[in-house]
Write an enzyme that holds these catalytic residues in place. Structure first.
Site, mmCIF file in Angstrom:
data_model
loop_
_atom_site.group_PDB
_atom_site.id
_atom_site.type_symbol
_atom_site.label_atom_id
_atom_site.label_comp_id
_atom_site.label_asym_id
_atom_site.label_seq_id
_atom_site.Cartn_x
_atom_site.Cartn_y
_atom_site.Cartn_z
ATOM 1 N N SER A 90 45.626 5.247 -33.095
ATOM 2 C CA SER A 90 44.799 4.592 -32.582
ATOM 3 C C SER A 90 45.971 3.410 -31.984
ATOM 4 O O SER A 90 46.964 3.859 -31.547
ATOM 5 C CB SER A 90 44.011 3.903 -34.042
ATOM 6 O OG SER A 90 43.028 3.100 -33.069
ATOM 7 N N ASP A 100 35.581 10.200 -29.186
ATOM 8 C CA ASP A 100 36.381 9.669 -29.444
ATOM 9 C C ASP A 100 35.067 8.086 -28.771
ATOM 10 O O ASP A 100 35.183 7.993 -26.951
ATOM 11 C CB ASP A 100 37.540 9.176 -28.988
ATOM 12 C CG ASP A 100 38.238 7.833 -29.885
ATOM 13 O OD1 ASP A 100 37.496 6.918 -29.582
ATOM 14 O OD2 ASP A 100 39.630 7.881 -29.956
ATOM 15 N N HIS A 118 35.881 8.778 -33.280
ATOM 16 C CA HIS A 118 37.803 7.984 -33.524
ATOM 17 C C HIS A 118 38.470 8.271 -34.795
ATOM 18 O O HIS A 118 39.384 8.684 -34.520
ATOM 19 C CB HIS A 118 37.442 6.935 -33.476
ATOM 20 C CG HIS A 118 38.887 5.528 -33.405
ATOM 21 N ND1 HIS A 118 39.742 6.254 -32.348
ATOM 22 C CD2 HIS A 118 38.985 4.912 -33.634
ATOM 23 C CE1 HIS A 118 40.679 5.288 -32.388
ATOM 24 N NE2 HIS A 118 40.452 4.018 -33.510
#
Length: 333
Positions: free
Chosen positions: A128, A271, A304
């Site tokens: 991330s 995601d 995610h």
């Protein structure tokens, strides 16, 4: 807090022109002693920290003895993004969060690595926000990383990401309970509509129509509030917006053509923050200028957050990258 160490950085000039007389960079080392083994750097996500392995380690399923990031063989370094609050030192929290960019954090990490006398890195793995920092690290030192592995991330902030950063920032500035309320919104981005619908199915907790989904979201918000600082949240959220390896540089392909690393892109098919289609576009562009670029996709209803959940799929991606090095050097797994 296990074996957390600190590097003092003095007289650091930020990208946007501000001068910082002092920055404290804390970190943890796992596995083999420094200088004895190949180095892997792991960059944490927005609410993460340097504690990646062992008790309470957020990536313990991936990092450890005989695991994908093998502590029997590698030296693993995990820095805390300055201002994330993990060292519990109030003086290290950052109020002037708009002064900082992802590029600054990447430069700070390199300062730390050079202080530790690390000149070459077998892999930089970033998840991330940590993946954005990994991209910048590779651009800043294009010949010092063997394998660049950004996971659930991107080399730039899209309009979608910037828009959500704005919403988060407004909540953090204006809410009466900012961490909890911001987390409610963010958690919707970290999972998928399918996940929520399949898990909760509009189940009620009581006759007053309190729903399981509401309880679950608030629970996540309160848990984050119990361990996270408002200043840290504001900074980490802001950093997402500053992600762009082309800012004040050449075009994307010119920049990445100078990166000598093998680039292993890892995306998550559902995601909702760093959407998979952007990673596929990056891959299609990269293969025009680099042969050593690879595309990997995790399939997960979790969206995610899959990098914290889909450990089997992650291991299947990381094992060939890392274990091939061990086999090449005649080291048993």
């Amino acid at each position: 807090m296990k074996n957390i160490e600190k590097i003092d950085i003095f007289n650091f000039d930020l990208e946007l022109g501000k001068h910082k007389p002092y920055i404290g960079l804390s970190y943890q080392i796992f596995g083999q002693p420094l200088g004895s083994s190949p180095v892997i750097v792991v960059n944490h996500a927005l609410t993460g920290n340097s504690n990646i392995a062992g008790k309470d380690g957020w990536w313990d399923a991936i990092t450890g003895e005989d695991k994908s990031i093998d502590t029997n063989y590698f030296t693993i370094i995990a820095f805390n993004i300055p201002g994330n609050g993990y060292d519990n030192d109030e003086s290290n929290l950052i109020d002037s969060y708009r002064d900082y960019t992802v590029r600054d954090i990447a430069r700070i990490f390199w300062e730390g690595l050079f202080f530790l006398k690390v000149e070459n890195i077998h892999a930089v793995i970033g998840v991330s926000l940590g993946g954005a920092i990994a991209w910048e690290m590779a651009v800043l030192q294009p010949d010092k990383i063997d394998n660049l592995i950004p996971i659930a991330s991107d080399w730039k902030a899209t309009d979608w990401v910037i828009g959500n950063v704005l919403i988060q920032d407004q909540i953090l500035k204006n809410s009466d309970d900012p961490i909890v309320d911001a987390r409610l919104h963010a958690t919707l981005l970290y999972r998928t509509p399918e996940y929520f619908n399949q898990r909760f199915q509009r189940d009620k907790l009581d006759a007053l129509s309190a729903l399981q989904i509401e309880y679950w979201l608030f629970d996540h918000g309160y848990k984050l509030k119990s361990r996270y600082r408002l200043a840290a949240y504001k900074l980490m959220n802001h950093l997402l917006k500053t992600n762009d390896i082309t800012r004040n540089r050449k075009d994307f392909l010119s920049i990445v053509s100078e990166i000598q690393s093998n680039i292993h892109l890892v995306t998550i098919d559902r995601d909702c923050l760093f959407i998979a289609d952007e990673t596929r576009k990056t891959y299609r562009e990269l293969i025009n200028v680099k042969e050593n670029v690879f595309y990997n996709q995790i399939q997960s209803i979790h969206g995610h957050d899959a990098f914290l959940i889909e450990f089997n799929q992650l291991s299947n991606i990381l094992n060939p990258i890392l274990n091939n090095y061990k086999l090449h050097n005649n080291v048993s797994a």
